[in-house]
Design a protein around this motif. Structure first.
Motif, PDB file in Angstrom:
ATOM      1  N   ASN A 430       8.777   1.629  -0.693  1.00 29.84           N
ATOM      2  CA  ASN A 430       8.639   2.686  -1.701  1.00 29.84           C
ATOM      3  C   ASN A 430       7.249   2.660  -2.338  1.00 29.84           C
ATOM      4  OD1 ASN A 430      11.235   3.542  -1.232  1.00 29.84           O
ATOM      5  ND2 ASN A 430      12.120   2.323  -2.893  1.00 29.84           N
ATOM      6  N   ALA A 431       6.764   1.431  -2.612  1.00 31.32           N
ATOM      7  CA  ALA A 431       5.443   1.315  -3.233  1.00 31.32           C
ATOM      8  C   ALA A 431       4.350   1.804  -2.294  1.00 31.32           C
ATOM      9  CB  ALA A 431       5.191  -0.137  -3.636  1.00 31.32           C
ATOM     10  N   VAL A 432       4.448   1.451  -1.025  1.00 30.02           N
ATOM     11  CA  VAL A 432       3.446   1.885  -0.043  1.00 30.02           C
ATOM     12  C   VAL A 432       3.474   3.396   0.126  1.00 30.02           C
ATOM     13  CG1 VAL A 432       2.770   1.756   2.384  1.00 30.02           C
ATOM     14  CG2 VAL A 432       3.412  -0.324   1.155  1.00 30.02           C
ATOM     15  N   LEU A 433       4.691   3.953   0.198  1.00 30.20           N
ATOM     16  CA  LEU A 433       4.804   5.405   0.365  1.00 30.20           C
ATOM     17  C   LEU A 433       4.255   6.137  -0.853  1.00 30.20           C
ATOM     18  CD1 LEU A 433       8.353   5.694   2.001  1.00 30.20           C
ATOM     19  CD2 LEU A 433       6.130   5.997   3.107  1.00 30.20           C
ATOM     20  N   ASP A 435       1.727   5.047  -2.756  1.00 30.29           N
ATOM     21  CA  ASP A 435       0.264   4.927  -2.754  1.00 30.29           C
ATOM     22  C   ASP A 435      -0.185   4.388  -1.398  1.00 30.29           C
ATOM     23  OD1 ASP A 435      -2.372   4.740  -3.316  1.00 30.29           O
ATOM     24  OD2 ASP A 435      -2.193   3.196  -4.875  1.00 30.29           O
ATOM     25  N   PRO A 436      -0.287   5.217  -0.354  1.00 30.99           N
ATOM     26  CA  PRO A 436      -0.619   4.748   1.003  1.00 30.99           C
ATOM     27  C   PRO A 436      -1.949   4.022   1.089  1.00 30.99           C
ATOM     28  CG  PRO A 436       0.106   7.035   1.020  1.00 30.99           C
ATOM     29  CD  PRO A 436      -0.109   6.671  -0.413  1.00 30.99           C
ATOM     30  N   GLN A 437      -2.902   4.295   0.151  1.00 29.73           N
ATOM     31  CA  GLN A 437      -4.222   3.677   0.240  1.00 29.73           C
ATOM     32  C   GLN A 437      -4.252   2.269  -0.340  1.00 29.73           C
ATOM     33  OE1 GLN A 437      -6.819   6.434  -1.736  1.00 29.73           O
ATOM     34  NE2 GLN A 437      -6.988   7.753   0.079  1.00 29.73           N
ATOM     35  N   ALA A 438      -3.127   1.841  -0.914  1.00 35.75           N
ATOM     36  CA  ALA A 438      -3.115   0.529  -1.563  1.00 35.75           C
ATOM     37  C   ALA A 438      -3.413  -0.589  -0.576  1.00 35.75           C
ATOM     38  CB  ALA A 438      -1.771   0.287  -2.240  1.00 35.75           C
ATOM     39  N   LEU A 439      -2.908  -0.460   0.654  1.00 34.81           N
ATOM     40  CA  LEU A 439      -3.120  -1.512   1.642  1.00 34.81           C
ATOM     41  C   LEU A 439      -4.550  -1.531   2.154  1.00 34.81           C
ATOM     42  CD1 LEU A 439       0.175  -1.379   3.745  1.00 34.81           C
ATOM     43  CD2 LEU A 439      -0.460  -2.949   1.897  1.00 34.81           C
ATOM     44  N   GLY A 440      -5.279  -0.474   1.898  1.00 31.36           N
ATOM     45  CA  GLY A 440      -6.669  -0.460   2.342  1.00 31.36           C
ATOM     46  C   GLY A 440      -7.618  -1.122   1.368  1.00 31.36           C
ATOM     47  N   GLY A 441      -7.133  -1.575   0.237  1.00 32.45           N
ATOM     48  CA  GLY A 441      -7.951  -2.312  -0.713  1.00 32.45           C
ATOM     49  C   GLY A 441      -8.704  -1.431  -1.685  1.00 32.45           C
ATOM     50  N   ARG A 442      -8.462  -0.074  -1.697  1.00 32.46           N
ATOM     51  CA  ARG A 442      -9.215   0.813  -2.578  1.00 32.46           C
ATOM     52  C   ARG A 442      -8.452   1.161  -3.841  1.00 32.46           C
ATOM     53  NH1 ARG A 442     -10.473   2.580   2.487  1.00 32.46           N
ATOM     54  NH2 ARG A 442      -8.813   4.136   2.517  1.00 32.46           N
TER      55      ARG A 442
END
Length: 678
Positions: A430-433, A435-442
């Protein structure tokens, strides 16, 4: 190491045999009073929905046998001989009429000789054996008679000889005589003390062309020869006395010499002495119009013998009979490959039932349904119950947790006050969906070693969904009085008990279930005992004793919710006396009613939720059961027999409170069943 064998028919990509239908049918018969062994035999006999059974194969065998007898007759050789004889006589008369150089007296004598031939074909052929034929065509036709007889007599004992020796030379006939002489010597030596492997191989090296079956040893050679010779004898026995007499007379003309018959008679005597177990005295009644030669007739007798053997194998009537006894090659030859595939499937089905653990042999040597089979059968019955209940809608389950809470396999949004554990994969997803850019470090910056940080908010959190469970102590009382069996309620009663047992054991493992059978007296039974219980014909419906046992069961589980389910088709007619004796009275005695009511009141004081399932349309029984149910604030249900299982299971689920949903408890029977329930 891989091993290969010849493909034996059927779909090579077909899945293994499905035991579900077989187990269901066997279970029904067992509940009706059959032994598991007999129930399995009955299923193999009937077959399945898309599977031919033994009865169908046996019917086709009988039909094939009847067809052979009704289509054919045994006078084919006699007809062919008569046609050749008529052809020879007609050609000779034509030649006599055309030959102007012949002396008139000689012509008249010959014409008189032809005109006065005996009516018997055999006698006419014998009388013309010394006749000096004037017509080349007539002489050739008569020689064909002798050649035909020789080939037919050999074809009786050696299949295919009639065609193989067509147009044979004198050298070919001499080779046959030599083979017969050597064969008889071999048979007589075997009878005297045995033939060595070397002697057998020498014989086959010299005369193997006469034996396309390619026997591997002396026994195989004897078996094939004796079966054919016995069939030839049965064919002779099946002829009318007149046909036999004519054939014996004609046989002396075979190949123009009696030596062939002498060798064949010698061979028959040797084979009969070495294989007395063959059927040398039987006969058949052929009723058709299609004449068969001696070889074809012998082959037909062999076919009939093979069909009789198949009928015996398919009957499975002797002790210790198995489907493996069925000769698949013979079945394929007589009925075609489809029949052999059907029989092979039955073989695999029987083997799977015996070897897969569904049937077990008890200490007394009798087969019984194993616990594995009981679970499979219970699942099938529960699926049937689910089908009947599929129109009902259950309430959503409560989602409070506790010591008895069980995960449902689903999750839900966290709400204030929830203490359920987090569903971590769903929460992170749910968190990734969000904010999809969260895993990219931005988003959120970078953490140590360059690892991205993922911020979880309250709206992302999901918790494991659980259902509140309260333990229940369920007593199912089933009437086993004689009226249940007499009125066809015996098997539905057992099906109901097994379906409820399966539901409790698979979906409500914390609940306790006790099965109590009450007839003239009551007793606690395991599901295997109840399923295998034969119909009882003792008079008496001892509800009092059954309720006594139920209350004892409830007291053993003081922390569980008591649930009392009673299936009956009659008023109480028996009760227990203080000394343990059964007191019976019909019509029901007030004392028996009083004892039953007292124990029912005791169950109510223990807090039992009570449901009576009334079978039958007796108005008196309806009034009595209704008053009993109202007395303890219970219910009375009057289901049709086909709906008894659904009614009992539904009542049990209702007793679990509003937290029970039919979809949740039956969905797994349909692989999740997410689109099935209303």
């Amino acid at each position: 190491m891989s091993r290969f064998r010849r493909y034996d028919g059927g779909d090579p990509l077909a899945p293994p045999v499905d035991l579900a239908e077989a187990l269901d049918a066997i279970g029904q018969d067992v509940m009706a009073g059959y032994s598991p062994e007999r129930a399995m035999r009955e299923f193999l006999r009937r077959g399945g929905t898309d599977q031919a059974g033994l009865d169908e194969l046996a019917r086709r065998v009988a039909e094939r046998r009847r067809e052979i007898l009704q289509r054919n007759d045994l006078d084919g050789t006699m007809r062919e001989v008569k046609e050749l004889l008529d052809q020879a006589v007609l050609a000779e008369r034509g030649q006599l009429a055309r030959d102007i150089t012949m002396d008139d007296g000689d012509r008249a004598f010959r014409e008189m000789q032809l005109a006065n031939l005996p009516g018997s074909t055999a006698a006419a052929v014998s009388e013309l054996s010394d006749y000096d034929w004037q017509s080349g065509e007539a002489r050739e036709a008569y020689e064909q008679i002798k050649d035909l007889l020789g080939r037919e007599l050999l074809d009786q004992r050696f299949a295919g000889m009639k065609q193989a020796l067509e147009g044979a030379t004198d050298e070919d006939r001499q080779a046959v005589q030599e083979m017969l002489s050597d064969l008889n010597d071999l048979l007589e030596k075997h009878a005297a003390g045995g033939v060595t492997d070397e002697e057998f191989r020498d014989f086959m090296d010299k005369h193997g062309d006469f034996f396309p079956e390619n026997p591997r040893d002396m026994d195989e050679l004897l078996d094939s020869l004796a079966q054919r010779a016995a069939a030839a004898q049965r064919m002779l026995n099946s002829m009318t006395p007149e046909q036999r007499q004519e054939l014996m007379e004609l046989s002396q003309q075979a190949f123009g010499s009696p030596q062939l018959m002498e060798q064949l008679a010698r061979m028959d005597a040797n084979l009969q002495a070495l294989r007395p177990g063959e059927d040398w005295s039987g006969s058949e009644s052929f009723e058709g119009e299609q004449g068969m030669g001696l070889g074809d007739g012998t082959g037909a007798l062999q076919d009939l013998a093979q069909l009789d053997a198949l009928a015996d194998q398919l009957a499975q009537s002797h002790h210790g009979a198995r489907m493996d006894d069925v000769d698949l090659d013979a079945l394929s030859r007589q009925l075609g490959p489809d029949a052999a595939v059907a029989a092979k499937t039955l073989q695999e089905l029987e083997r799977a039932l015996r070897d897969s653990g569904y049937l077990k042999r008890g200490s007394d040597g009798e087969l019984r349904l194993s616990p594995k089979a009981m679970r499979q059968l219970g699942k099938a019955l529960l699926r049937d119950v689910a089908d009947r209940m599929s129109g009902r809608s259950g309430a959503r389950e409560t989602r409070t947790t506790g010591l008895a809470g069980e995960p449902t396999g689903s999750s839900r949004r966290w709400e204030f006050g929830d203490t359920e554990p987090w569903d971590v994969p769903r929460t992170i997803t749910n968190a990734v969906l969000r904010d999809p850019q969260a895993l990219g470090g931005r988003a959120g910056g970078e953490g140590r070693a360059g690892v991205s940080r993922l911020r979880i908010q309250v709206d992302d959190i999901e918790v494991v969904e659980t259902e509140a469970r309260t333990q229940a102590a369920v007593a199912l009382l089933v009437d086993t009085s004689f009226s249940m069996a007499m009125d066809g309620r015996w098997v539905p009663m057992k099906r109901t008990a097994l379906a409820l047992h399966q539901l409790v054991r698979s979906r409500f493992r914390g609940d306790e279930l006790q099965l109590i059978a009450f007839g003239r007296h009551a007793q606690v039974m395991e599901i295997e005992q109840l399923t295998a219980l034969d119909a009882r014909w003792d008079k008496g419906t001892n509800l009092h004793h059954g309720l006594l046992l139920a209350n004892r069961f409830f007291r053993k589980h003081p922390n569980a919710q008591p649930v009392l389910l009673v299936v009956t088709d009659g008023e109480p007619t028996a009760h227990l006396e203080p000394d343990g004796d059964v007191w019976f009275s019909y019509p029901p005695h007030p004392l028996t009613i009083a004892h039953s009511v007292r124990e029912l009141d005791a169950a109510a004081r223990l807090g039992a939720q009570t449901t009576f399932f009334r079978l039958g349309e007796d108005p008196g029984l309806a009034r009595f059961i209704d008053s009993m149910a109202r007395r303890v604030d219970g219910r009375m249900v009057s289901p049709e027999l086909d709906d008894l299982g659904a009614a009992v299971v539904g009542s049990y689920l209702d007793s679990r409170g509003p937290a029970s949903s039919y979809r949740d408890h039956f969905g797994d029977l349909y692989g999740g069943g997410r689109g099935f329930w209303v």
